[in-house]
Structure formats: C-alpha cells, structure tokens
Design an enzyme around this catalytic site. Structure first.
Site, PDB file in Angstrom:
ATOM      1  N   ASP A  45     -10.729  -3.180   0.287  1.00  8.86           N
ATOM      2  CA  ASP A  45      -9.844  -2.649  -0.755  1.00  8.86           C
ATOM      3  C   ASP A  45      -8.808  -3.702  -1.132  1.00  8.86           C
ATOM      4  O   ASP A  45      -7.944  -4.045  -0.332  1.00  8.86           O
ATOM      5  CB  ASP A  45      -9.141  -1.391  -0.223  1.00  8.86           C
ATOM      6  N   TYR A  50      -2.327  -7.930  -5.695  1.00 13.01           N
ATOM      7  CA  TYR A  50      -2.222  -8.533  -4.358  1.00 13.01           C
ATOM      8  C   TYR A  50      -2.377 -10.057  -4.426  1.00 13.01           C
ATOM      9  O   TYR A  50      -2.035 -10.757  -3.487  1.00 13.01           O
ATOM     10  CB  TYR A  50      -3.271  -7.968  -3.381  1.00 13.01           C
ATOM     11  N   LYS A  75      -8.058  -3.011  -8.334  1.00 11.35           N
ATOM     12  CA  LYS A  75      -7.205  -2.088  -9.107  1.00 11.35           C
ATOM     13  C   LYS A  75      -6.552  -2.805 -10.275  1.00 11.35           C
ATOM     14  O   LYS A  75      -6.183  -3.979 -10.167  1.00 11.35           O
ATOM     15  CB  LYS A  75      -6.099  -1.514  -8.198  1.00 11.35           C
ATOM     16  N   HIS A 108      -3.873   1.492 -10.800  1.00 16.07           N
ATOM     17  CA  HIS A 108      -3.090   1.355  -9.568  1.00 16.07           C
ATOM     18  C   HIS A 108      -1.956   2.385  -9.451  1.00 16.07           C
ATOM     19  O   HIS A 108      -1.725   2.948  -8.388  1.00 16.07           O
ATOM     20  CB  HIS A 108      -2.534  -0.078  -9.501  1.00 16.07           C
TER      21      HIS A 108
HETATM   22  P1  NAD Z   1      -1.163   0.425   7.063  1.00 19.16           P
HETATM   23  O1  NAD Z   1      -0.657   1.811   7.287  1.00 19.16           O
HETATM   24  O2  NAD Z   1      -2.619   0.150   7.166  1.00 19.16           O
HETATM   25  O3  NAD Z   1      -0.323  -0.462   8.044  1.00 19.16           O
HETATM   26  C1  NAD Z   1      -0.608  -1.803   8.235  1.00 19.16           C
HETATM   27  C2  NAD Z   1       0.235  -2.295   9.390  1.00 19.16           C
HETATM   28  O4  NAD Z   1      -0.072  -1.532  10.559  1.00 19.16           O
HETATM   29  C3  NAD Z   1      -0.133  -3.732   9.717  1.00 19.16           C
HETATM   30  O5  NAD Z   1       0.738  -4.603   9.077  1.00 19.16           O
HETATM   31  C4  NAD Z   1      -0.015  -3.791  11.208  1.00 19.16           C
HETATM   32  O6  NAD Z   1       1.269  -4.286  11.540  1.00 19.16           O
HETATM   33  C5  NAD Z   1      -0.110  -2.378  11.685  1.00 19.16           C
HETATM   34  N1  NAD Z   1      -1.354  -2.148  12.438  1.00 19.16           N
HETATM   35  C6  NAD Z   1      -2.625  -2.204  11.967  1.00 19.16           C
HETATM   36  N2  NAD Z   1      -3.498  -1.936  12.939  1.00 19.16           N
HETATM   37  C7  NAD Z   1      -2.779  -1.708  14.058  1.00 19.16           C
HETATM   38  C8  NAD Z   1      -3.122  -1.389  15.396  1.00 19.16           C
HETATM   39  N3  NAD Z   1      -4.398  -1.215  15.771  1.00 19.16           N
HETATM   40  N4  NAD Z   1      -2.126  -1.222  16.283  1.00 19.16           N
HETATM   41  C9  NAD Z   1      -0.839  -1.362  15.918  1.00 19.16           C
HETATM   42  N5  NAD Z   1      -0.444  -1.665  14.666  1.00 19.16           N
HETATM   43  C10 NAD Z   1      -1.415  -1.839  13.738  1.00 19.16           C
HETATM   44  O7  NAD Z   1      -0.581  -0.029   5.633  1.00 19.16           O
HETATM   45  P2  NAD Z   1      -1.136  -0.711   4.341  1.00 19.16           P
HETATM   46  O8  NAD Z   1      -1.696  -2.054   4.604  1.00 19.16           O
HETATM   47  O9  NAD Z   1      -0.024  -0.632   3.361  1.00 19.16           O
HETATM   48  O10 NAD Z   1      -2.297   0.269   3.843  1.00 19.16           O
HETATM   49  C11 NAD Z   1      -3.685  -0.007   3.995  1.00 19.16           C
HETATM   50  C12 NAD Z   1      -4.297  -0.444   2.694  1.00 19.16           C
HETATM   51  O11 NAD Z   1      -4.037   0.512   1.660  1.00 19.16           O
HETATM   52  C13 NAD Z   1      -3.688  -1.725   2.110  1.00 19.16           C
HETATM   53  O12 NAD Z   1      -4.052  -2.878   2.801  1.00 19.16           O
HETATM   54  C14 NAD Z   1      -4.173  -1.638   0.695  1.00 19.16           C
HETATM   55  O13 NAD Z   1      -5.535  -2.006   0.613  1.00 19.16           O
HETATM   56  C15 NAD Z   1      -3.986  -0.163   0.405  1.00 19.16           C
HETATM   57  N6  NAD Z   1      -2.682   0.120  -0.246  1.00 19.16           N
HETATM   58  C16 NAD Z   1      -2.710   0.658  -1.500  1.00 19.16           C
HETATM   59  C17 NAD Z   1      -1.534   0.966  -2.161  1.00 19.16           C
HETATM   60  C18 NAD Z   1      -1.605   1.575  -3.511  1.00 19.16           C
HETATM   61  O14 NAD Z   1      -0.563   1.685  -4.181  1.00 19.16           O
HETATM   62  N7  NAD Z   1      -2.756   1.984  -3.972  1.00 19.16           N
HETATM   63  C19 NAD Z   1      -0.293   0.730  -1.552  1.00 19.16           C
HETATM   64  C20 NAD Z   1      -0.281   0.180  -0.280  1.00 19.16           C
HETATM   65  C21 NAD Z   1      -1.488  -0.098   0.373  1.00 19.16           C
END
Ligand code: NAD
Length: 276
Positions: A45, A50, A75, A108
């Site tokens: 994704d 990004y 997106k 988005h």
């Molecule tokens: P997330 O909730 O996946 O959190 C990511 C953070 O969690 C990482 O930086 C890491 O520090 C921690 N983490 C990951 N695995 C872990 C583990 N096993 N143990 C401990 N900590 C851990 O947040 P995200 O990246 O914002 O969301 C996931 C995906 O969603 C993004 O990468 C993106 O592709 C998408 N996203 C979309 C939007 C949107 O507006 N559509 C906004 C934000 C994110």
C-alpha cells in the site's frame, strides 16, 4: 504462509494482510519493500504523496515476482482532485511504479471543502474502465461522503481505507460500509505507536496467553474482524513478526475484550476538517 483473500464487490480479490509504506524514506523504499516481499508480503500500500512509488516499483521489478501474484495500491493526492488531474495523476503514478496498472486506486482524502470528490470519483470510474486500475476505492471517507459517491455514480467503492485501531474502532463507517458491500481497510492499524495500545490489558493478556507479541494480537484482531490491514515497519524482524499471524487465533472473548477498548481516540487528521 497463506494470507487469506477477500472478495471485493467488483469481483477482484485482495490479500487481507499487506505492507504499508507511509513515511518510508524514498531512498530506503527499494530495500524495505524488497525485505517485505522476501518475508512474503504480496500486497503493498503506497500513495503518490508518500513520494516513494519509484522505490516500490524498483523492488517489484527486482523481485521477479510475477505481476499477477502482487496486489499494488496507490492513491490520488488531494491537489490532483478533478477530472483531467486524476487522469494525469494515475499516469504519473504508473510511470513511477513502472506498472501498466495498479490493483487498487484510491481517492486519498475527501477534502469536502474542495467539493470535487464526486467529480474525481467519476474520473476513477473511467480509469477503471481504461484498465489502469483493476479496482477503485476511497480513503478517509465518512458515511456522508460514501453516500454522495454511491448516489452520484454507478460504482460502489470497493474499499474505504480509514484510520482504525482498537481505541478508534469506527463502527458507524464499518456498519454503513458493510451494508453497501464496501470492504474496510485499516490505516494506522497499530495506532501508529501514538498511544500505549500494546500495554492495554486485553491486548497484553491475549499476547501472554498465546505467546505472541501485542502487535501480532492487534493484527489478528483486525483480521478476525474482517478488516484488510497493512502494518508498516522498517525493521525486517518486525515485518516478519507482523506477517506471522496465522499460527494462532484469538478467542471470541479476547476479540470482544479488545473491541471494548474503543474510545473514539483518533490519532490522525479528521477527514471532515482536514485541509492539506
Ligand atoms: P501503523 O499503525 O502500522 O504503525 C506503524 C508503526 O508501528 C511503525 O512505525 C512501528 O514503529 C510500529 N510497529 C510496527 N510493527 C511493530 C511491531 N511488530 N512491534 C512494535 N511496533 C511495531 O501505522 P501506519 O504506518 O500509519 O499505517 C499503516 C499503513 O496505512 C501505512 O504505511 C500506509 O500504507 C497506510 N496509511 C494510510 C493513510 C491514509 O490516509 N489513507 C494514513 C496513514 C497510513
């Protein structure tokens, strides 16, 4: 490890677990996505905003994995809302990704203040028609925004990608989406590390009971609730851990206890007021 697939309302299928690349440095994206593909992820994704579509594309090309085994989402950014801008935006994303088509193309954010998301949605219908996106959907859409595109077009979005984690369970949108055949994707599935989700009693207790990490418990909670999820991590070890979630199952009581953590705790922007 076989990741379950979900059938979308347009006949396509999506792997329920993927890998997200929000805030993955463009210079590191090729390496990080290569790691994710080696770990076994087949659903990536990304988004134009990004800035890392080129790195995602290089990792895909280098991997040699057949295109039909991958599910790639990107997106359309807010400044590209509008008919011609959307056509230009998908072309640019495809060029950067080095792909002929994406599996899923999303608006988005609704940016209701611009009042162009319905027009943009009609452009996405044409993009789907052209074959440049196999499926189309939206992100950060609330019920009122979903209603407007459903009523104003002939296509129900395949997905709505929204902020969703145990303390922000988004039942209103989930219920409405389910009633229309829209699948929900969770962003920030681990709460983006912005509150002590992993220390919350039902999460910690389930982790101890199953001998897994709290992150694995939260990912299972999403999966068992039928949510599509793509946690992000730059660390290969955590990528592997987050992918290793098919060897245990939360009990109905454990799922219910984590459901009980919902407290309307939004950690990201509010789509109704966001103006970026
Ligand atoms: P997330 O909730 O996946 O959190 C990511 C953070 O969690 C990482 O930086 C890491 O520090 C921690 N983490 C990951 N695995 C872990 C583990 N096993 N143990 C401990 N900590 C851990 O947040 P995200 O990246 O914002 O969301 C996931 C995906 O969603 C993004 O990468 C993106 O592709 C998408 N996203 C979309 C939007 C949107 O507006 N559509 C906004 C934000 C994110």
């Amino acid at each position: 490890m076989t990741v379950p697939t979900i059938a979308l309302n347009d006949g396509n299928t999506i792997p329920q677990l993927g890998f997200g690349v929000f805030k993955v440095d463009p210079d590191e994206t090729e390496r990080i996505v290569t790691d994710a593909l080696e770990v076994g992820y087949r659903h990536i994704d990304t988004a134009a905003i990004y800035g890392n579509e080129v790195g995602v594309g290089r990792a895909i090309e280098k991997s040699g994995i057949p295109r039909d085994e991958l599910f790639i989402t990107t997106k359309l950014w807010n400044s590209d809302q509008g008919t011609q801008s959307a056509f230009d935006a998908i072309d640019l994303s495809l060029e950067k990704l080095g792909l002929e088509s994406v599996n899923l193309y999303l608006i988005h954010w609704p940016r209701p203040d611009l009042d162009r998301y319905l027009e943009t949605w009609l452009a996405l219908e044409q993009i789907k028609e052209s074959g440049k996106a196999a499926s189309i959907g939206v992100s950060n859409f609330h019920v009122e925004h979903l209603r407007k595109v459903i009523e104003g077009s002939s296509t129900v979005p395949a997905v709505d990608q929204i902020e969703l984690h145990p303390a922000f369970a988004q039942h209103e949108i989930r219920d409405f989406a389910a009633s229309k055949g829209i699948h929900v994707e969770a962003w920030g599935p681990l709460g983006q590390g912005k509150y002590d989700l992993f220390g919350m009693a039902p999460v910690a207790a389930a982790a101890a009971a199953h001998g897994v990490s709290p992150a694995q418990v939260v990912i299972r909670w999403h999966l068992q609730n039928g949510i599509i999820v793509f946690p992000k991590s730059n660390s290969r070890e955590r990528m592997a851990q987050n992918f290793d979630v098919f060897g245990f199952e939360l009990t109905a009581d454990e799922v219910a206890a984590i459901d009980g953590l919902d407290q309307g705790l939004r950690v990201g922007s509010d789509p109704t007021t966001a103006t970026f």
